[in-house]
Scaffold this motif. Structure first.
Motif, PDB file in Angstrom:
ATOM      1  N   ILE A  28       0.822  -1.211   0.000  1.00  0.00           N
ATOM      2  CA  ILE A  28       0.000   0.000   0.000  1.00  0.00           C
ATOM      3  C   ILE A  28       0.856   1.262   0.000  1.00  0.00           C
ATOM      4  O   ILE A  28       0.647   2.165  -0.808  1.00  0.00           O
ATOM      5  N   GLN A  29       1.847   1.349   0.903  1.00  0.00           N
ATOM      6  CA  GLN A  29       2.606   2.582   1.105  1.00  0.00           C
ATOM      7  C   GLN A  29       3.770   2.755   0.134  1.00  0.00           C
ATOM      8  O   GLN A  29       4.042   3.867  -0.301  1.00  0.00           O
ATOM      9  N   ARG A  36      -7.709   2.258  -3.468  1.00  0.00           N
ATOM     10  CA  ARG A  36      -8.249   3.344  -2.638  1.00  0.00           C
ATOM     11  C   ARG A  36      -7.192   4.414  -2.362  1.00  0.00           C
ATOM     12  O   ARG A  36      -7.481   5.614  -2.466  1.00  0.00           O
ATOM     13  N   VAL A  37      -5.991   3.991  -2.013  1.00  0.00           N
ATOM     14  CA  VAL A  37      -4.918   4.953  -1.725  1.00  0.00           C
ATOM     15  C   VAL A  37      -4.331   5.486  -3.026  1.00  0.00           C
ATOM     16  O   VAL A  37      -3.897   6.629  -3.105  1.00  0.00           O
ATOM     17  N   GLY A  38      -4.342   4.666  -4.045  1.00  0.00           N
ATOM     18  CA  GLY A  38      -3.858   5.098  -5.351  1.00  0.00           C
ATOM     19  C   GLY A  38      -2.417   4.706  -5.601  1.00  0.00           C
ATOM     20  O   GLY A  38      -1.748   4.128  -4.742  1.00  0.00           O
ATOM     21  N   GLN A  39      -1.983   5.039  -6.778  1.00  0.00           N
ATOM     22  CA  GLN A  39      -0.619   4.698  -7.181  1.00  0.00           C
ATOM     23  C   GLN A  39       0.354   5.768  -6.702  1.00  0.00           C
ATOM     24  O   GLN A  39       0.986   6.468  -7.494  1.00  0.00           O
ATOM     25  N   LEU A  40       0.460   5.850  -5.403  1.00  0.00           N
ATOM     26  CA  LEU A  40       1.391   6.770  -4.763  1.00  0.00           C
ATOM     27  C   LEU A  40       2.359   5.947  -3.937  1.00  0.00           C
ATOM     28  O   LEU A  40       2.000   4.894  -3.413  1.00  0.00           O
ATOM     29  N   THR A  61      -5.359   6.836   7.840  1.00  0.00           N
ATOM     30  CA  THR A  61      -6.544   6.065   8.229  1.00  0.00           C
ATOM     31  C   THR A  61      -6.980   5.148   7.090  1.00  0.00           C
ATOM     32  O   THR A  61      -7.312   3.976   7.310  1.00  0.00           O
ATOM     33  N   ALA A  62      -6.961   5.675   5.869  1.00  0.00           N
ATOM     34  CA  ALA A  62      -7.326   4.863   4.701  1.00  0.00           C
ATOM     35  C   ALA A  62      -6.361   3.687   4.546  1.00  0.00           C
ATOM     36  O   ALA A  62      -6.783   2.559   4.260  1.00  0.00           O
TER      37      ALA A  62
END
Length: 174
Positions: A28-29, A36-40, A61-62
């Protein structure tokens, strides 16, 4: 498996849980593999002060919610699979009690082949279904019944890196 067989999870799973958590947060990170968080990407900065983060509290939180959702879904899928295959899991556990090391071929003999076809190179690597002889250097010469003499593989049995050998499915590390 502990929950299915013994009705609860022991502290022995704590390292597994830590590793799963690290993996999920990395996807995710760091790798941006969450819709939901996106391609970051938010790589960890080893020089950052505790609590410093390059994203907002709502993004944190997401991330937490997504990580929890992914882990809970994977855990439930695993519980369902182990419950469905409980007899097979028990057979493998009993075989491990009898033999210190089991191979891919042992697994096939015990519970059958996978329900899908795998990669041909992988299957060739993990199987040991062939006839064996001795070569001049004292190592085992492995002759695959479907190969010519030019394709012989020689194993010296000299240890190596300590990883799993071809055909090895599971090794008791007690």
């Amino acid at each position: 498996a502990e929950e299915v067989f013994f009705g609860g999870v022991t502290t022995g799973a704590s390292d597994d849980l830590r590793r799963v958590t690290d993996l999920i947060y990395s996807t995710i990170q760091i790798y941006g593999m969450n819709s939901r968080v996106g391609q970051l990407a938010f790589p960890k900065d080893p020089n950052a002060m505790p609590g410093d983060k390059p994203y907002s509290d709502s993004t944190a939180t997401a991330m937490d919610e997504e990580a929890r959702k992914i882990v809970e879904a994977a855990y439930q899928r695993t519980l369902d699979l182990i419950t469905e295959k409980k007899d097979d899991v028990e057979k493998v556990a009993n075989l491990l009690l009898d033999k210190e090391t089991i191979t891919h071929d042992d697994i096939i003999d015990l519970i059958g082949a996978r329900p899908f076809t795998g990669n041909e190179a992988y299957n060739e690597y993990v199987t040991q279904r062939h006839s064996k002889g001795e070569d001049e250097e004292g190592g085992e010469k492995i002759v695959d019944e479907g190969k010519d003499d030019d394709d012989l593989t020689t194993e010296t049995g000299s240890g190596g890196s300590g990883g799993l050998a071809p055909g090895l499915a599971c090794k008791d590390v007690r």
